[in-house]
Design a protein around this motif. Structure first.
Motif, PDB file in Angstrom:
ATOM      1  N   TYR A 241       1.062  -0.993  -0.164  1.00 38.81           N
ATOM      2  CA  TYR A 241      -0.354   0.380  -0.265  1.00 38.81           C
ATOM      3  C   TYR A 241       0.981   1.260   0.335  1.00 38.81           C
ATOM      4  N   VAL A 242       1.907   1.332   0.267  1.00 37.76           N
ATOM      5  CA  VAL A 242       2.754   2.850   1.450  1.00 37.76           C
ATOM      6  C   VAL A 242       3.242   2.168  -0.225  1.00 37.76           C
ATOM      7  N   VAL A 243       4.044   1.739  -0.771  1.00 37.78           N
ATOM      8  CA  VAL A 243       5.091   1.584  -1.987  1.00 37.78           C
ATOM      9  C   VAL A 243       4.410   2.223  -3.370  1.00 37.78           C
ATOM     10  N   MET A 244       3.149   1.649  -3.413  1.00 34.94           N
ATOM     11  CA  MET A 244       1.801   2.391  -4.359  1.00 34.94           C
ATOM     12  C   MET A 244       2.126   3.458  -4.048  1.00 34.94           C
ATOM     13  N   LEU A 245       1.863   4.077  -2.787  1.00 37.83           N
ATOM     14  CA  LEU A 245       1.629   6.408  -2.758  1.00 37.83           C
ATOM     15  C   LEU A 245       2.448   6.047  -3.075  1.00 37.83           C
ATOM     16  N   SER A 246       4.053   5.883  -2.688  1.00 45.68           N
ATOM     17  CA  SER A 246       5.371   6.509  -3.147  1.00 45.68           C
ATOM     18  C   SER A 246       5.385   7.060  -4.162  1.00 45.68           C
ATOM     19  N   ALA A 247       5.139   5.623  -5.460  1.00 43.44           N
ATOM     20  CA  ALA A 247       5.193   5.569  -6.176  1.00 43.44           C
ATOM     21  C   ALA A 247       4.222   6.587  -7.656  1.00 43.44           C
ATOM     22  N   ALA A 248       3.715   7.032  -7.033  1.00 43.90           N
ATOM     23  CA  ALA A 248       2.370   7.525  -7.299  1.00 43.90           C
ATOM     24  C   ALA A 248       2.516   8.567  -8.643  1.00 43.90           C
ATOM     25  N   HIS A 249       3.279   9.484  -8.275  1.00 42.63           N
ATOM     26  CA  HIS A 249       3.842  10.031  -9.343  1.00 42.63           C
ATOM     27  C   HIS A 249       4.251   9.512 -10.756  1.00 42.63           C
ATOM     28  N   ASP A 250       5.362   8.532  -9.953  1.00 39.54           N
ATOM     29  CA  ASP A 250       6.034   7.886 -11.509  1.00 39.54           C
ATOM     30  C   ASP A 250       5.216   7.404 -11.615  1.00 39.54           C
ATOM     31  N   ILE A 251       4.066   6.148 -11.644  1.00 36.85           N
ATOM     32  CA  ILE A 251       2.758   6.231 -12.546  1.00 36.85           C
ATOM     33  C   ILE A 251       2.003   7.139 -12.894  1.00 36.85           C
ATOM     34  N   LEU A 252       1.558   8.074 -12.449  1.00 40.74           N
ATOM     35  CA  LEU A 252       1.142   8.976 -13.696  1.00 40.74           C
ATOM     36  C   LEU A 252       1.879   9.591 -14.677  1.00 40.74           C
TER      37      LEU A 252
ATOM     38  N   GLY B 123       5.888   1.972   6.311  1.00 44.12           N
ATOM     39  CA  GLY B 123       5.582   3.802   5.918  1.00 44.12           C
ATOM     40  C   GLY B 123       7.254   3.651   5.467  1.00 44.12           C
ATOM     41  N   VAL B 124       8.049   3.731   6.393  1.00 42.95           N
ATOM     42  CA  VAL B 124       9.486   3.841   6.570  1.00 42.95           C
ATOM     43  C   VAL B 124       9.844   3.641   5.523  1.00 42.95           C
ATOM     44  N   GLY B 125       9.754   1.856   5.740  1.00 44.16           N
ATOM     45  CA  GLY B 125      10.662   0.625   4.874  1.00 44.16           C
ATOM     46  C   GLY B 125      10.169   1.257   3.443  1.00 44.16           C
ATOM     47  N   GLY B 126       8.545   0.782   3.457  1.00 42.19           N
ATOM     48  CA  GLY B 126       8.697   1.208   1.534  1.00 42.19           C
ATOM     49  C   GLY B 126       8.674   2.744   0.896  1.00 42.19           C
ATOM     50  N   ALA B 127       8.912   3.543   2.454  1.00 46.49           N
ATOM     51  CA  ALA B 127       8.801   4.839   1.120  1.00 46.49           C
ATOM     52  C   ALA B 127      10.196   5.602   1.605  1.00 46.49           C
ATOM     53  N   LEU B 128      10.833   4.794   1.883  1.00 45.97           N
ATOM     54  CA  LEU B 128      12.369   5.260   2.845  1.00 45.97           C
ATOM     55  C   LEU B 128      13.307   4.326   1.433  1.00 45.97           C
ATOM     56  N   LEU B 129      12.970   2.465   0.699  1.00 49.24           N
ATOM     57  CA  LEU B 129      13.262   2.050   0.532  1.00 49.24           C
ATOM     58  C   LEU B 129      13.054   2.154  -1.636  1.00 49.24           C
TER      59      LEU B 129
ATOM     60  N   SER C  96      -4.256  14.013 -11.087  1.00 45.98           N
ATOM     61  CA  SER C  96      -4.097  14.393  -9.974  1.00 45.98           C
ATOM     62  C   SER C  96      -3.325  12.637  -8.951  1.00 45.98           C
ATOM     63  N   THR C  97      -2.501  13.037  -7.964  1.00 48.47           N
ATOM     64  CA  THR C  97      -1.931  11.561  -7.231  1.00 48.47           C
ATOM     65  C   THR C  97      -3.238  10.866  -6.873  1.00 48.47           C
ATOM     66  N   ALA C  98      -4.525  12.201  -6.561  1.00 48.33           N
ATOM     67  CA  ALA C  98      -5.360  11.167  -5.478  1.00 48.33           C
ATOM     68  C   ALA C  98      -6.281   9.845  -6.525  1.00 48.33           C
ATOM     69  N   ALA C  99      -5.661   9.717  -7.809  1.00 51.83           N
ATOM     70  CA  ALA C  99      -5.928   9.414  -9.016  1.00 51.83           C
ATOM     71  C   ALA C  99      -5.690   7.732  -7.949  1.00 51.83           C
ATOM     72  N   VAL C 100      -4.224   7.783  -8.024  1.00 52.37           N
ATOM     73  CA  VAL C 100      -3.425   6.485  -7.040  1.00 52.37           C
ATOM     74  C   VAL C 100      -4.181   5.777  -5.705  1.00 52.37           C
ATOM     75  N   LEU C 101      -4.664   6.719  -5.571  1.00 56.14           N
ATOM     76  CA  LEU C 101      -5.091   7.359  -3.948  1.00 56.14           C
ATOM     77  C   LEU C 101      -6.412   6.426  -3.845  1.00 56.14           C
ATOM     78  N   LEU C 102      -7.015   6.853  -5.100  1.00 58.35           N
ATOM     79  CA  LEU C 102      -8.244   6.359  -4.931  1.00 58.35           C
ATOM     80  C   LEU C 102      -8.177   4.628  -4.899  1.00 58.35           C
ATOM     81  N   ALA C 103      -7.627   4.492  -6.147  1.00 58.37           N
ATOM     82  CA  ALA C 103      -7.416   3.169  -6.171  1.00 58.37           C
ATOM     83  C   ALA C 103      -6.931   2.171  -5.194  1.00 58.37           C
ATOM     84  N   ASP C 104      -6.238   3.078  -4.574  1.00 59.16           N
ATOM     85  CA  ASP C 104      -5.425   2.262  -3.171  1.00 59.16           C
ATOM     86  C   ASP C 104      -6.105   2.981  -2.280  1.00 59.16           C
TER      87      ASP C 104
END
Length: 442
Positions: A42-53, A186-192, A90-98
């Motif tokens: 879940y966290v990784v997908m939100l961190s990658a939201a900018h790249d996904i879009l 959160g830290v592991g996913g986003a930081l990694l 918006s990255t909110a599109a990824v958030l809503l899918a998440d």
């Protein structure tokens, strides 16, 4: 002779104590790893939201043989002329899918999930997480990436309500392990993700390395936890709890604190499963926990997915994508610290945390509109504080629900209350769309 016999038997209680301490440590560690693995995708997908879009937007005619997600150039998003350097979506599109699949599961599953044994639930969650990483890694279109995000959401939603319910079969301190583990995710996913992509790895390779996470989840549940005999592991038999008197039944609804208990295991006796009316009564009592939790999450995810992308400082040495990733990472650091604080401090006044988070959201909204913040370093400090508030609200909410609910209602209450954060996140995603559209039009 009697004295000798009793002297020889004396070490036995000590051995039992050591065994109990070892089991307690295994259970705490097991729930820490379960929290880590459950929230990781879940966290990784939100961190990658900018790249996904940006995947299909970075090149007008993408190479069909390329399976990697494109990372922003240092200049930001060249396809947009707005002063805010916005993505078209918006990255909110990824958030809503998440979050929307998670919300649907949390609204419905507490009423029927007890019929599915815990072993099958854990297997399903691990499969969903692995599928999400594979789909996003090898996707050739944004819709495939969004589908992968949905799979991550389904696994995380079912996992959260299942593992929170599972805590009632163990001593209450495992809630601290679960909360700390989710913060660690959160830290592991986003930081990694931030670290590996900034070090030069493609987002595709980064996501593929994370396939180890679902494996760790399975090992933690099936081999690390000391599962009690009363746990419905593979059979779907409904647990029957003892009857409780009217005083116990009002403990949650009245907000009165019951005496601290080391064990929260329900006593199995004559009463049948909770009726639908009883469940509705418990849900009514949970509102005073769910509402402030939902408000906290609305404010913080409105910041994370509605405003963070707009808080871009072109003169900083970090690119737009890198700034966005490190905002997410620092937020998760705050979440980890506060979700790990249950052993040190407990906060019963959840509404205070909610109001402070709303102040954060209003401040950053004004900062986006009037651009009065001098540098990204100020934003870094604010999002760290934002994470501290959000993590504290989460872990204290479930601690006091577990403490103030009678044995008969506890397992259902823990699952049902998990909908609070998802409601707030979904509302934040919906609110972020018009805000994003407005600022991108300026």
């Amino acid at each position: 002779m009697e004295r000798t016999g009793s002297a020889r038997e004396e070490p036995a209680p000590r051995a039992d104590s050591i065994g109990a301490a070892a089991a307690q440590w295994r259970n705490w560690s097991g729930f820490w790893l379960l929290g880590l693995c459950n929230n990781f995708a879940y966290v990784v997908m939100l961190s990658a939201a900018h790249d996904i879009l940006n995947k299909q937007e970075s090149k007008p005619a993408p190479d069909p043989t390329s399976a990697t997600l494109a990372v922003d150039s240092p200049g930001g998003n060249s396809s947009n002329s707005s002063r805010y350097d916005c993505n078209p979506v918006s990255t909110a599109a990824v958030l809503l899918a998440d979050i929307l699949p998670t919300l649907a599961i949390k609204l419905s599953a507490p009423f029927v999930i007890h019929k599915l044994p815990y072993g099958f639930r854990v297997l399903f969650c691990a499969i969903m997480a692995a599928t999400s990483f594979l789909l996003v890694s090898f996707s050739s279109a944004v819709w495939m990436s969004i589908l992968g995000v949905i799979f991550a959401s389904i696994g995380a939603g079912l996992g959260e309500l299942s593992f929170l319910s599972l805590t009632v079969y163990f001593s209450r301190d495992v809630l601290g392990g679960w909360g700390s583990g989710t913060g660690g995710a959160g830290v592991g996913g986003a930081l990694l993700y931030s670290g590996l992509t900034q070090a030069g790895l493609s987002p595709q390779v980064t996501l593929l390395t994370m396939l180890v996470v679902p494996v760790v989840m399975l090992l933690s549940y099936f081999f690390l936890l000391v599962l009690p005999p009363s746990l419905p592991q593979w059979r779907g038999a409904e647990t029957e709890y003892r009857e409780v008197d009217s005083e116990d039944r009002q403990a949650l609804m009245d907000g009165s604190e019951e005496e601290e208990q080391e064990k929260s295991t329900p006593e199995v006796m004559t009463a049948g499963p909770l009726t639908f009316t009883e469940k509705l009564c418990v849900i009514k009592g949970l509102l005073w926990f769910v509402l402030p939790l939902g408000l906290v999450y609305f404010a913080e995810y409105f910041i994370n997915q509605g405003l963070m992308e707009l808080l871009y400082f072109p003169k900083l040495f970090l690119s737009h994508a890198e700034q966005y990733r490190w905002y997410q990472t620092l937020y998760q650091v705050g979440v980890l610290v506060s979700r790990s604080s249950l052993c040190c401090v407990k906060i019963r006044n959840l509404w205070t945390l909610s109001l402070l988070q709303v102040v954060n959201a209003v401040l950053l909204l004004l900062a986006v509109r009037f651009q009065f913040l001098p540098s990204a370093w100020v934003v870094f400090a604010i999002v760290l504080y934002e994470g501290l508030l959000g993590g504290a609200a989460y872990v204290n909410t479930f601690y006091f629900i577990s403490k103030e609910t009678g044995d008969r209602h506890r397992e259902f209450a823990m699952a049902a209350a998990s909908v609070g954060d998802s409601l707030g996140i979904a509302a934040a995603g919906l609110a972020a769309f018009p805000v994003h559209r407005y600022f991108c039009s300026l």
